[in-house]
Design a protein around this motif. Structure first.
Motif, PDB file in Angstrom:
ATOM      1  N   SER A   7      -4.186   0.280  -3.525  1.00  0.00           N
ATOM      2  CA  SER A   7      -3.658   0.196  -2.763  1.00  0.00           C
ATOM      3  C   SER A   7      -2.593   1.248  -2.024  1.00  0.00           C
ATOM      4  N   ARG A   8      -2.840   1.118  -0.420  1.00  0.00           N
ATOM      5  CA  ARG A   8      -2.479   2.161   0.475  1.00  0.00           C
ATOM      6  C   ARG A   8      -0.886   2.824   0.608  1.00  0.00           C
ATOM      7  N   ALA A  37      -2.329   8.338   1.996  1.00  0.00           N
ATOM      8  CA  ALA A  37      -1.920   7.985   0.558  1.00  0.00           C
ATOM      9  C   ALA A  37      -2.440   7.050  -0.163  1.00  0.00           C
ATOM     10  N   GLY A  38      -2.124   6.782  -1.210  1.00  0.00           N
ATOM     11  CA  GLY A  38      -3.070   6.061  -2.533  1.00  0.00           C
ATOM     12  C   GLY A  38      -4.282   6.154  -2.342  1.00  0.00           C
ATOM     13  N   GLY A  39      -4.471   5.072  -3.668  1.00  0.00           N
ATOM     14  CA  GLY A  39      -5.484   5.041  -4.455  1.00  0.00           C
ATOM     15  C   GLY A  39      -5.847   3.624  -5.614  1.00  0.00           C
ATOM     16  N   VAL A  55       1.197   7.766  -4.978  1.00  0.00           N
ATOM     17  CA  VAL A  55       2.140   8.547  -4.483  1.00  0.00           C
ATOM     18  C   VAL A  55       2.368   9.716  -5.587  1.00  0.00           C
ATOM     19  N   ARG A  56       3.080   9.654  -6.279  1.00  0.00           N
ATOM     20  CA  ARG A  56       3.509  10.395  -7.292  1.00  0.00           C
ATOM     21  C   ARG A  56       2.550  11.371  -7.303  1.00  0.00           C
ATOM     22  N   TYR A  89     -10.965  -2.941  -1.056  1.00  0.00           N
ATOM     23  CA  TYR A  89     -10.247  -3.496  -0.460  1.00  0.00           C
ATOM     24  C   TYR A  89      -9.147  -2.957  -0.607  1.00  0.00           C
ATOM     25  N   GLU A  90      -8.840  -2.994   0.743  1.00  0.00           N
ATOM     26  CA  GLU A  90      -7.426  -2.119   0.489  1.00  0.00           C
ATOM     27  C   GLU A  90      -5.978  -2.977   1.342  1.00  0.00           C
TER      28      GLU A  90
END
Length: 166
Positions: A7-8, A37-39, A55-56, A89-90
């Motif tokens: 999830s970006r 950002a994301g992962g 993000v955090r 997959y994003e």
């Protein structure tokens, strides 16, 4: 090949700049790229939950899920980093942030150890750096002008970044 679901987040400030982090492959001298950002999703998470957690972790910014747009883009990418091949997959969502939030960020993570930068659309359009996803300048400009509440996300394509790095 390891399958990965990510999830970006397009973190966009009040000047329409997007935050990108810099990555490098330790097995390929000089190889570097810029990414949002994301992962990866962790067990039990959905995509929005993963987005706000990432993000955090990456910026110390706590965003409620409600600040995320619906999915604007999806993408499938095959790539190799540090000898590990991924089929990833994003999903991309947009989050507008204030200048105060941007100023309060503490970007100090393993993923951003090679740097971070707030990119303007013009910088994205003219850089020789490798940016992920490809064509981010055009894509971001379209997302910012057309809005993010379209009925369906745009699928950016299926890519093999090992054979088509640019």
């Amino acid at each position: 090949m390891k399958q990965r679901f990510t999830s970006r987040v397009l973190l966009v400030d009040e000047s329409d700049r997007v935050l990108l982090l810099c990555g490098r492959d330790p097995r390929k001298p000089g190889a570097r790229w810029w990414f949002t950002a994301g992962g990866g999703l962790e067990e039990g998470e959905d995509y929005p939950q993963a987005a706000v957690r990432e993000v955090r972790e990456e910026t110390a910014l706590t965003l409620p899920v409600q600040r995320l747009s619906p999915v604007v883009w999806t993408r499938q990418a095959i790539f190799t980093v540090d000898g590990q091949c991924f089929d990833q997959y994003e999903e991309y969502r947009l989050a507008r942030i204030t200048s105060a939030e941007a100023g309060a960020m503490d970007i100090d993570t393993v993923e951003a150890r090679y740097g971070h930068h707030w990119w303007t659309i013009e910088e994205l359009a003219t850089t020789s750096e490798t940016i992920r996803p490809k064509r981010l300048a055009v894509l971001l400009a379209d997302a910012l002008t057309s809005g993010t509440h379209q009925l369906l996300p745009v699928h950016l394509g299926d890519f093999n970044e090992d054979t088509d790095p640019e």
